[in-house]
Design a protein around this motif. Structure first.
Motif, PDB file in Angstrom:
ATOM      1  N   ALA A   1      12.802  17.899   1.331  1.00 22.37           N
ATOM      2  CA  ALA A   1      12.613  18.694   0.111  1.00 22.37           C
ATOM      3  C   ALA A   1      12.935  17.878  -1.129  1.00 22.37           C
ATOM      4  O   ALA A   1      12.212  17.928  -2.138  1.00 22.37           O
ATOM      5  CB  ALA A   1      13.476  19.952   0.183  1.00 22.37           C
ATOM      6  N   ALA A   2      14.023  17.096  -1.081  1.00 23.94           N
ATOM      7  CA  ALA A   2      14.417  16.302  -2.243  1.00 23.94           C
ATOM      8  C   ALA A   2      13.393  15.215  -2.547  1.00 23.94           C
ATOM      9  O   ALA A   2      13.030  14.985  -3.711  1.00 23.94           O
ATOM     10  CB  ALA A   2      15.791  15.683  -1.995  1.00 23.94           C
ATOM     11  N   LEU A   3      12.900  14.539  -1.521  1.00 23.11           N
ATOM     12  CA  LEU A   3      11.932  13.466  -1.745  1.00 23.11           C
ATOM     13  C   LEU A   3      10.584  14.006  -2.195  1.00 23.11           C
ATOM     14  O   LEU A   3       9.886  13.371  -3.007  1.00 23.11           O
ATOM     15  CB  LEU A   3      11.781  12.628  -0.472  1.00 23.11           C
ATOM     16  N   CYS A   4      10.194  15.155  -1.677  1.00 22.73           N
ATOM     17  CA  CYS A   4       8.941  15.764  -2.137  1.00 22.73           C
ATOM     18  C   CYS A   4       9.028  16.106  -3.621  1.00 22.73           C
ATOM     19  O   CYS A   4       8.070  15.883  -4.386  1.00 22.73           O
ATOM     20  CB  CYS A   4       8.632  17.009  -1.322  1.00 22.73           C
ATOM     21  N   GLN A   5      10.166  16.655  -4.020  1.00 26.06           N
ATOM     22  CA  GLN A   5      10.338  16.994  -5.431  1.00 26.06           C
ATOM     23  C   GLN A   5      10.262  15.738  -6.302  1.00 26.06           C
ATOM     24  O   GLN A   5       9.632  15.735  -7.367  1.00 26.06           O
ATOM     25  CB  GLN A   5      11.694  17.689  -5.630  1.00 26.06           C
ATOM     26  N   GLU A   6      10.876  14.655  -5.846  1.00 27.92           N
ATOM     27  CA  GLU A   6      10.952  13.452  -6.662  1.00 27.92           C
ATOM     28  C   GLU A   6       9.670  12.638  -6.663  1.00 27.92           C
ATOM     29  O   GLU A   6       9.297  12.061  -7.697  1.00 27.92           O
ATOM     30  CB  GLU A   6      12.112  12.579  -6.171  1.00 27.92           C
ATOM     31  N   PHE A   7       8.944  12.619  -5.545  1.00 24.68           N
ATOM     32  CA  PHE A   7       7.815  11.694  -5.448  1.00 24.68           C
ATOM     33  C   PHE A   7       6.448  12.378  -5.349  1.00 24.68           C
ATOM     34  O   PHE A   7       5.430  11.740  -5.608  1.00 24.68           O
ATOM     35  CB  PHE A   7       8.005  10.762  -4.248  1.00 24.68           C
ATOM     36  N   LEU A   8       6.404  13.649  -4.956  1.00 26.25           N
ATOM     37  CA  LEU A   8       5.119  14.338  -4.880  1.00 26.25           C
ATOM     38  C   LEU A   8       4.843  15.215  -6.087  1.00 26.25           C
ATOM     39  O   LEU A   8       3.683  15.373  -6.491  1.00 26.25           O
ATOM     40  CB  LEU A   8       5.042  15.184  -3.597  1.00 26.25           C
ATOM     41  N   LEU A   9       5.875  15.797  -6.666  1.00 27.10           N
ATOM     42  CA  LEU A   9       5.702  16.741  -7.775  1.00 27.10           C
ATOM     43  C   LEU A   9       6.126  16.117  -9.096  1.00 27.10           C
ATOM     44  O   LEU A   9       6.554  16.822 -10.011  1.00 27.10           O
ATOM     45  CB  LEU A   9       6.504  18.011  -7.502  1.00 27.10           C
ATOM     46  N   SER A  10       6.001  14.835  -9.197  1.00 28.96           N
ATOM     47  CA  SER A  10       6.356  14.127 -10.426  1.00 28.96           C
ATOM     48  C   SER A  10       5.312  13.052 -10.679  1.00 28.96           C
ATOM     49  O   SER A  10       4.357  12.891  -9.917  1.00 28.96           O
ATOM     50  CB  SER A  10       7.744  13.498 -10.305  1.00 28.96           C
ATOM     51  N   ASP A  11       5.518  12.310 -11.747  1.00 30.40           N
ATOM     52  CA  ASP A  11       4.622  11.197 -12.061  1.00 30.40           C
ATOM     53  C   ASP A  11       5.196   9.864 -11.595  1.00 30.40           C
ATOM     54  O   ASP A  11       4.827   8.807 -12.119  1.00 30.40           O
ATOM     55  CB  ASP A  11       4.365  11.147 -13.572  1.00 30.40           C
ATOM     56  N   ALA A  12       6.103   9.907 -10.623  1.00 36.90           N
ATOM     57  CA  ALA A  12       6.689   8.668 -10.118  1.00 36.90           C
ATOM     58  C   ALA A  12       5.584   7.716  -9.675  1.00 36.90           C
ATOM     59  O   ALA A  12       4.611   8.115  -9.022  1.00 36.90           O
ATOM     60  CB  ALA A  12       7.623   8.966  -8.949  1.00 36.90           C
ATOM     61  N   GLU A  13       5.739   6.469 -10.040  1.00 32.73           N
ATOM     62  CA  GLU A  13       4.704   5.488  -9.734  1.00 32.73           C
ATOM     63  C   GLU A  13       4.672   5.201  -8.231  1.00 32.73           C
ATOM     64  O   GLU A  13       5.686   4.872  -7.623  1.00 32.73           O
ATOM     65  CB  GLU A  13       4.968   4.199 -10.502  1.00 32.73           C
ATOM     66  N   LEU A  14       3.476   5.353  -7.663  1.00 32.77           N
ATOM     67  CA  LEU A  14       3.282   5.104  -6.240  1.00 32.77           C
ATOM     68  C   LEU A  14       2.055   4.227  -6.051  1.00 32.77           C
ATOM     69  O   LEU A  14       1.080   4.331  -6.796  1.00 32.77           O
ATOM     70  CB  LEU A  14       3.092   6.419  -5.469  1.00 32.77           C
ATOM     71  N   PRO A  15       2.038   3.365  -5.055  1.00 35.49           N
ATOM     72  CA  PRO A  15       0.850   2.537  -4.795  1.00 35.49           C
ATOM     73  C   PRO A  15      -0.291   3.371  -4.214  1.00 35.49           C
ATOM     74  O   PRO A  15      -0.084   4.461  -3.675  1.00 35.49           O
ATOM     75  CB  PRO A  15       1.356   1.494  -3.792  1.00 35.49           C
ATOM     76  N   GLU A  16      -1.484   2.825  -4.322  1.00 31.04           N
ATOM     77  CA  GLU A  16      -2.683   3.477  -3.801  1.00 31.04           C
ATOM     78  C   GLU A  16      -2.906   3.065  -2.354  1.00 31.04           C
ATOM     79  O   GLU A  16      -2.834   1.884  -2.001  1.00 31.04           O
ATOM     80  CB  GLU A  16      -3.899   3.091  -4.636  1.00 31.04           C
ATOM     81  N   LEU A  17      -3.189   4.061  -1.505  1.00 29.29           N
ATOM     82  CA  LEU A  17      -3.389   3.825  -0.078  1.00 29.29           C
ATOM     83  C   LEU A  17      -4.759   4.328   0.341  1.00 29.29           C
ATOM     84  O   LEU A  17      -5.141   5.460   0.018  1.00 29.29           O
ATOM     85  CB  LEU A  17      -2.302   4.537   0.736  1.00 29.29           C
TER      86      LEU A  17
ATOM     87  N   CYS B   1       0.806  -1.221   0.000  1.00 31.31           N
ATOM     88  CA  CYS B   1       0.000   0.000   0.000  1.00 31.31           C
ATOM     89  C   CYS B   1       0.837   1.267   0.000  1.00 31.31           C
ATOM     90  O   CYS B   1       0.296   2.360  -0.218  1.00 31.31           O
ATOM     91  CB  CYS B   1      -0.932   0.012   1.207  1.00 31.31           C
ATOM     92  N   VAL B   2       2.106   1.177   0.307  1.00 30.93           N
ATOM     93  CA  VAL B   2       2.997   2.335   0.280  1.00 30.93           C
ATOM     94  C   VAL B   2       4.319   1.911  -0.343  1.00 30.93           C
ATOM     95  O   VAL B   2       4.642   0.717  -0.406  1.00 30.93           O
ATOM     96  CB  VAL B   2       3.257   2.911   1.699  1.00 30.93           C
ATOM     97  N   ARG B   3       5.079   2.887  -0.782  1.00 29.24           N
ATOM     98  CA  ARG B   3       6.460   2.644  -1.184  1.00 29.24           C
ATOM     99  C   ARG B   3       7.341   3.039  -0.008  1.00 29.24           C
ATOM    100  O   ARG B   3       7.291   4.181   0.463  1.00 29.24           O
ATOM    101  CB  ARG B   3       6.823   3.450  -2.421  1.00 29.24           C
ATOM    102  N   VAL B   4       8.125   2.099   0.487  1.00 30.48           N
ATOM    103  CA  VAL B   4       9.002   2.360   1.627  1.00 30.48           C
ATOM    104  C   VAL B   4      10.297   2.960   1.086  1.00 30.48           C
ATOM    105  O   VAL B   4      11.155   2.247   0.565  1.00 30.48           O
ATOM    106  CB  VAL B   4       9.283   1.070   2.420  1.00 30.48           C
ATOM    107  N   LEU B   5      10.429   4.271   1.217  1.00 29.19           N
ATOM    108  CA  LEU B   5      11.633   4.940   0.721  1.00 29.19           C
ATOM    109  C   LEU B   5      12.803   4.746   1.682  1.00 29.19           C
ATOM    110  O   LEU B   5      13.950   4.637   1.255  1.00 29.19           O
ATOM    111  CB  LEU B   5      11.350   6.428   0.516  1.00 29.19           C
TER     112      LEU B   5
END
Length: 748
Positions: free
Chosen positions: A586-602, A536-540
């Motif tokens: 800040a770096a992770l938000c840029q990479e995973f929140l403000l992009s189309d990076a594939e993330l699972p649905e929670l 359900c989540v991606r464990v970064l």
């Protein structure tokens, strides 16, 4: 074993080195003796031409000297040192002799049987009344020699043994250890006697010699034989290689109270007393059940046998030893606790007599092939911080070899070293730098091997940073960084690890490097995130903990990323007080929140109502900073160490539960202390954990209890009496009331 006197070979003995259980010795089918279990040698006389036979060795689950090896699922098996037939003349040693030098004489400790005309000699010189004049030996470990102890009948050698003769003295002078008058900084390695490919801790001498030299190349100067008794040839090699030994006798999870244990200790003392390498002795480990009078007898006896060594009855924590020459602590802590633990010990020692300070078990870090550099950095930070605070202190790193269940060793299970000798260069010079005052003041929770942050980063303007999740806003499409903490509306956090587990990372590039270098330093706060259903989540960023009470490895997260409705969510348990955390966020938000990076649905559900008892608390106690401090419910890092103390402390607060609280006052408490009691208006409401001893049995086990004395809407006085021995701090939390099932859902 020939002794060079053929015509005198009139007696035969079976030498049994040790027994991993109970067994019978038979000659010609007839029982000669029952023996074992035991760690020390036994010499059994027999008659007849046929050698003795031993029946199957049966383990004894009630053996009080079993040690720790059964706990790592590798108890010694059978007659694990083998057996030997020994032929002698009419006079024979009944156990191996040993010698010591004192005041111009060589004193000989020997038990033997023979005719009246038998003479005891050392290197051909007759021993009278147990001693013979002898020049003072050179000091060990620079020099040692072997001497022949003989029984002579009518001018012929009847029995003979070759033993070590060496002179050394370890003493405590104030806070300093001195070996032969020179300052000694202990840099030890803990060993349980765990050799997975052997039936007992009896490696071939050359194999052990190679291992000891590998330790010395890495800066270790002491081997702690933790809860096992090594055979004579093991200690002979330590003598020869100049490796100091701390002998911790194998009484573990058993009371030290029964006077019938004294003869067994006497045999163990006699077994190792002639070895100059054995410079420290403790009789039991982390033991809350020691009879002081028995401890005093053991201490006095071992000091009589070996006055040039140190001893204490109980290796564990300050205040648990009834008699001893040094202070001992077993600090199993991660870096978010470590600096505050050292401050605690400075306060504790201010009120105690001066003695050397030894961390008898410490600096435990799990490491696989990919994280050994991280483990090295953690141990270096903790060792350098320790010696900066206590320049004379010593430590014993746990441990030598990975166990079956846990990768905590500096070696893999097969004995291969995880790091080359040059990676340990910092340790080789550590004591000298500390003595010279050359250790810099350690930056708070900073990795000495970490690179600089790659530039400055600001949080992207399109990201909302929140401590309490607004699920409606998130589902509608918000990009959210949620910094989790023990408060309503937050992702659940728990403190559930007490040293540094293996990191698990799923981030590349510069953010991955920063996480890898700093995860267990300035990034780590001490809390982990509650685990959602798999997938359900991606464990970064997370950890794999090998010390869970279930006995199985358990993973929990520190940073998660997921899609929630049309929104995207980053959840973090990292410490927001440090610049490195803000950079990573800040770096992770840029990479995973403000992009189309594939993330699972929670899917997130609205939480049941909860109400947190976060303070402020007024805490008082003898080792609390200044005797009194004001703290909030949180980790030692949250309170900058004000909630870390030794022994018992009292936390007080005026608490008013909301007047509209529905249903029972159901308390959920986690990581309040090693043991604790809650009073409301002076009436006991609940208690948890180990309140009568030193173990931390209640710390990471949550408690749910109904509080009968709570009246909603009324200001009431809460008193929580908390015990902290291991240094994890008190009132870590979370501590809250809930109107529903505390196990349900991911949010407080």
């Amino acid at each position: 074993m020939p002794n060079g006197s053929g015509e005198l070979r009139s007696r035969r003995f079976l030498d049994v080195g040790a027994a991993g259980g109970r067994c019978s010795v038979l000659v010609g089918g007839s029982l000669v003796v029952e023996l074992g279990p035991s760690w020390t040698p036994r010499r059994i006389e027999f008659e007849g031409p046929e050698p003795p036979q031993t029946k199957k060795v049966v383990s004894d689950p009630h053996f009080p000297f079993a040690g720790f090896l059964p706990w790592v699922k590798h108890a010694p098996q059978g007659l694990w040192q083998g057996t030997r037939v020994r032929e002698t003349g009419p006079a024979a040693f009944l156990r191996p002799p040993w010698v010591r030098w004192r005041g111009g004489f060589l004193e000989v400790f020997a038990e033997w049987d023979g005719p009246a005309q038998t003479e005891l000699r050392v290197d051909g010189r007759k021993v009278e009344n147990g001693r013979v004049e002898w020049a003072e030996p050179l000091l060990w470990p620079r020099a040692m020699q072997r001497v022949a102890v003989e029984l002579v009948v009518d001018g012929k050698v009847s029995d003979r043994d070759v033993v070590t003769l060496a002179q050394r003295r370890l003493e405590a002078r104030g806070t300093q250890l001195r070996l032969n008058g020179e300052p000694l900084g202990v840099r030890g390695l803990l060993h349980w006697g765990y050799f997975p490919d052997l039936v007992g801790p009896d490696p071939e001498p050359e194999r052990l010699r190679t291992e000891l030299r590998g330790m010395q190349e890495r800066g270790f100067n002491l081997l702690k034989c933790c809860l096992f008794v090594p055979p004579r040839r093991f200690l002979d090699v330590c003598d020869e290689e100049g490796m100091l030994v701390w002998m911790e006798y194998p009484v573990w999870a058993q009371p030290l109270r029964d006077p019938r244990m004294l003869p067994v200790f006497e045999k163990m003392f006699q077994h190792d007393a002639g070895h100059p390498c054995v410079v420290i002795r403790t009789f039991t480990c982390e033991n809350d059940h020691v009879e002081p009078a028995l401890a005093r007898k053991l201490y006095e006896r071992v000091k009589e046998l070996d006055p040039g060594a140190l001893a204490a009855d109980n290796s564990g924590w300050v205040g648990t030893a009834h008699v001893g020459d040094f202070w001992d602590e077993h600090a199993y802590l991660h870096n978010a606790q470590w600096p505050y633990y050292l401050e605690r010990m400075q306060r504790v020692f201010a009120g105690l007599p001066e003695k050397p300070f030894l961390l008898g078990e410490t600096m435990v870090v799990d490491a696989d092939t990919e994280s050994s550099a991280t483990a090295m950095a953690i141990r270096r930070y903790q060792a350098e911080s320790l010696l900066h605070a206590f320049p004379d202190a010593g430590y014993v790193i746990c441990g030598a070899r990975d166990a079956l269940q846990t990768p905590l060793g500096v070696q893999f299970r097969n004995g291969r070293w995880k790091d080359a000798p040059e990676e340990w260069n910092w340790q080789r010079t550590l004591a000298a730098r500390a003595a010279a005052g050359e250790l810099p003041d350690p930056a708070l929770r900073q990795n000495p091997a970490a690179g600089v942050l790659p530039g400055h980063r600001e949080m992207p303007a399109d990201v909302e940073v929140c401590e309490r999740l607004d699920l409606e806003n998130l589902r509608a499409g918000a990009r959210v960084l949620h910094v989790a903490s023990p408060r309503p509306g937050s992702w659940k956090v728990l403190e559930s690890t007490f040293w540094s587990p293996v990191p698990v990372l799923d981030v590349d590039g510069a953010p991955g490097r920063v996480l890898r270098e700093r995860l267990f330093f300035d990034l780590f706060r001490g809390f982990g995130l509650a685990a959602p259903p798999p997938g359900c989540v991606r464990v970064l960023a997370g950890v794999r903990d090998f010390h869970d009470r279930s006995g199985q490895p358990r993973e929990f997260g520190l940073v998660y990323a997921a899609r929630v409705g049309r929104g995207r969510l980053l959840v973090s348990a990292l410490d927001p007080a440090f610049e490195a955390t803000r950079w990573v966020h800040a770096a992770l938000c840029q990479e995973f929140l403000l992009s189309d990076a594939e993330l699972p649905e929670l899917e997130l559900e609205e939480p049941v109502r909860s109400w947190f008892v976060n303070g402020p608390w007024t805490v008082t106690g003898a080792s609390v900073p200044g005797g009194r401090a004001v703290v909030v419910t949180g980790t030692p890092a949250d309170n900058r160490g004000a909630s870390v103390f030794q022994g018992w402390a009292e936390f007080r607060a005026t608490v008013t539960v909301p007047a509209d609280w529905r249903g029972p006052a159901l308390l959920r408490a986690h990581s309040i202390g090693d043991g604790w009691e809650l009073y409301v208006d002076e009436v006991l409401q609940c208690a948890h954990g180990n309140r009568g001893g030193t173990w931390d049995s209640g710390r990471d086990v949550p408690l749910t209890a109904e509080l009968a004395g709570v009246v909603p809407g009324r200001a009431q006085q809460w008193l929580v009496r908390v015990k902290d021995h291991r240094g994890g701090g008190g009132m870590v939390g979370p501590l809250y009331l809930t109107e529903g099932d505390p196990e349900a859902g991911l949010l407080f």
